[in-house]
Design an enzyme around this catalytic site. Structure first.
Site, short mmCIF file in Angstrom:
data_model
loop_
_atom_site.label_atom_id
_atom_site.label_comp_id
_atom_site.label_asym_id
_atom_site.label_seq_id
_atom_site.Cartn_x
_atom_site.Cartn_y
_atom_site.Cartn_z
N HIS A 189 0.86 -1.18 0.00
CA HIS A 189 0.00 0.00 0.00
C HIS A 189 0.90 1.24 0.00
CE1 HIS A 189 -3.62 -2.38 1.75
NE2 HIS A 189 -3.68 -2.31 0.43
N ALA A 190 0.70 2.09 -0.99
CA ALA A 190 1.68 3.13 -1.31
C ALA A 190 1.92 4.11 -0.18
CB ALA A 190 1.21 3.87 -2.57
N ARG A 191 0.87 4.53 0.50
CA ARG A 191 0.99 5.62 1.48
C ARG A 191 1.59 5.19 2.81
NH1 ARG A 191 -5.55 6.07 1.92
NH2 ARG A 191 -5.97 4.11 2.99
N GLU A 192 1.78 3.89 3.00
CA GLU A 192 2.25 3.37 4.28
C GLU A 192 3.78 3.36 4.31
OE1 GLU A 192 0.15 -0.34 4.70
OE2 GLU A 192 -1.79 0.63 4.36
N ARG A 246 -3.23 4.86 -2.12
CA ARG A 246 -3.12 3.51 -1.57
C ARG A 246 -2.80 2.46 -2.64
NH1 ARG A 246 -5.92 0.20 2.55
NH2 ARG A 246 -6.75 -1.72 1.64
N ASN A 266 -3.62 -5.55 -2.38
CA ASN A 266 -3.89 -6.46 -1.27
C ASN A 266 -5.34 -6.95 -1.26
OD1 ASN A 266 -2.48 -7.76 0.88
ND2 ASN A 266 -3.67 -6.57 2.37
N ARG A 267 -6.01 -6.80 -2.40
CA ARG A 267 -7.32 -7.42 -2.64
C ARG A 267 -7.31 -8.19 -3.95
NH1 ARG A 267 -7.24 -5.60 1.67
NH2 ARG A 267 -8.82 -4.44 2.84
N HIS A 317 2.30 -3.49 7.24
CA HIS A 317 1.37 -2.42 6.89
C HIS A 317 1.38 -1.38 8.00
CE1 HIS A 317 -0.96 -4.35 3.49
NE2 HIS A 317 -0.28 -5.39 3.95
N SER A 318 0.64 -0.32 7.78
CA SER A 318 0.34 0.62 8.86
C SER A 318 -1.09 1.11 8.62
CB SER A 318 1.32 1.79 8.86
OG SER A 318 1.13 2.66 7.76
N GLU A 394 0.49 -4.73 11.45
CA GLU A 394 0.17 -3.31 11.34
C GLU A 394 1.06 -2.55 12.32
OE1 GLU A 394 -1.85 -1.95 9.23
OE2 GLU A 394 -3.23 -3.52 8.56
#
Length: 447
Positions: A189-192, A246, A266-267, A317-318, A394
């Site tokens: 996920h890009a923003r994490e 994301r 991630n889906r 992840h975060s 997370e």
């Protein structure tokens, strides 16, 4: 000689690609509408909230069993208000202009850190600041060429925008097998941003830390994905709304190439595909046209199948400070839930120890703790590939900063994560700081 030439060519390719893409790391678009944070008194499983998510009108920030904090873009605010009011749902605006925080972060990056990065040698990586894709690729290229074959960099996919997805293998070929196979994924996920920071720090420990090489590497073979979503990650460094991106950057409609881009990688994995995901390309949870429709997931699937059954899979992840194990698509636990819980517990204990009790993580099944989501890497690795242990971790924090975790927290976060993974792995191989013959972690040299 041949190995040296291959390393030099790969390093040159990494450098050339990084130089070509560095120009895209610019300030974000001007005059963007505000992005707000709303607290809504419904869980994300509520039909009203699920409909808003599926329609791409809100984006998830944080939630618990009774309420949710969501991102709402200015141009969508009216529709969201009407939908919530019609359903009798209470809500409040908690942050009027989230992009002002993004602008502060971007100003710091542009004004101070570019000078530092221009002076840093390619092999110099620190974990006190967030790094661009150029930095990360330069570092793994240096590891590839300077570790006498212990580190190998494998390009496994090319994205829609032409960036490679790399898997980094770390293995001491001088020690005999069989060995535990460990897969660490970051940056899907890009923003994490904290996720690639943790993943590269772990890579650094395994590849260069004598303690890890002595107590862990003889019994293990590691595979790292530092940035599983390079297009999306690069995009977030533009600032503005892009910082909150994301998905990947694939084009979903060729007739409207700039509208509703991207798939949630991630889906996009093929296990119970579609549960807790969206069929709407405008949604942050868009699952794609089919499983493995994206070059990133398809390439990673191919190499994971070639590697074979894994002993441990972790995707970082975060945010939320939780250690989650399958399943994401149901609240029913898998058959070996007790063992998943036991190994996951090692992570929590180690983090407690190195943080002196200041950082707490929760532990449990993903579906039970966070609500339903399918098509995720950890469920596929566990249910299809046959990984013995699989986790989504997370990272910090619990929601105060969320995806905008400040750089002042990077150092503690990566050290906590390294201690947690070190404890999990040494427990599994029964060698080192958390070996099963030594159960008390209070006096161990973790981290």
């Amino acid at each position: 000689m041949a190995r040296w030439l291959i390393c030099c060519v790969l390093l040159a390719l990494l450098t050339a690609h990084s130089s070509a893409t560095a120009a895209t790391t610019t300030a974000g678009p001007q005059n963007e509408g505000a992005v707000q944070l709303w607290r809504v008194q419904r869980s994300l499983e509520d039909p009203v909230m699920r409909s808003l998510l599926d329609d791409g009108l809100i984006d998830h920030w944080a939630h618990d069993q009774t309420s949710s904090i969501v991102l709402v873009q200015e141009e969508q605010a009216g529709r969201v208000r009407r939908a919530l009011s019609a359903a009798g749902v209470e809500y409040a605006v908690e942050q009027e202009d989230l992009l002002s925080l993004v602008a502060e972060e971007q100003h710091y990056l542009n004004s101070k850190k570019q000078q530092q990065r221009s002076k840093r040698e390619i092999n110099r990586m620190d974990w006190n600041s967030y790094h661009t894709l150029e930095d990360i690729e330069g570092y793994i290229g240096w590891l590839n060429s300077s570790t006498n074959g212990v580190v190998q960099v494998l390009p496994v996919a090319s994205t829609d925008e032409g960036r490679p997805v790399y898997v980094v293998r770390v293995n001491d070929r001088g020690t005999p097998g069989p060995k535990k196979r460990i897969w660490i994924e970051g940056g899907i996920h890009a923003r994490e941003w904290i996720s690639p920071a943790v993943t590269t720090f772990l890579l650094h420990q395994v590849a260069t830390n004598p303690d890890w090489q002595r107590s862990i590497l003889p019994y293990t073979e590691w595979y790292f994905v530092p940035v599983a979503n390079p297009d999306g990650y690069e995009h977030t460094f533009r600032g503005g709304r892009a910082r909150l991106w994301r998905k990947n950057r694939s084009i979903n409609d060729n007739s409207l190439p700039d509208r509703c881009k991207g798939v949630d990688l991630n889906r996009n994995w093929d296990l119970k595909w579609g549960v807790g995901a969206s069929k709407n390309p405008c949604s942050e949870l868009y699952m794609g046209e089919s499983p493995f429709s994206e070059p990133e997931t398809d390439g990673l699937k191919y190499i994971m199948e070639r590697v074979g059954p894994l002993d441990l899979f972790i995707t970082f992840h975060s945010f939320g400070q939780s250690v989650l194990y399958p399943w994401g698509w149901t609240k029913d636990p898998p058959k070996n839930a007790k063992m998943l819980h036991r190994v996951g517990r090692r992570y929590l204990e180690a983090v407690q120890h190195v943080s002196k009790g200041k950082t707490d993580y929760t532990l449990g099944g993903s579906g039970a703790l966070l609500g339903f989501a399918s098509g995720a890497t950890d469920d596929w690795a566990f249910g299809v590939l046959g990984a013995k242990y699989a986790y989504t971790i997370e990272l910090r924090d619990t929601g105060h900063y969320g995806f905008l975790l400040p750089e002042s927290q990077i150092g503690n976060t990566v050290r906590e994560a390294a201690a947690g993974v070190q404890c999990m792995v040494t427990y599994m191989v029964n060698s080192g700081v958390c070996a099963r013959r030594r159960r008390n972690v209070s006096n161990r040299n973790l981290g």
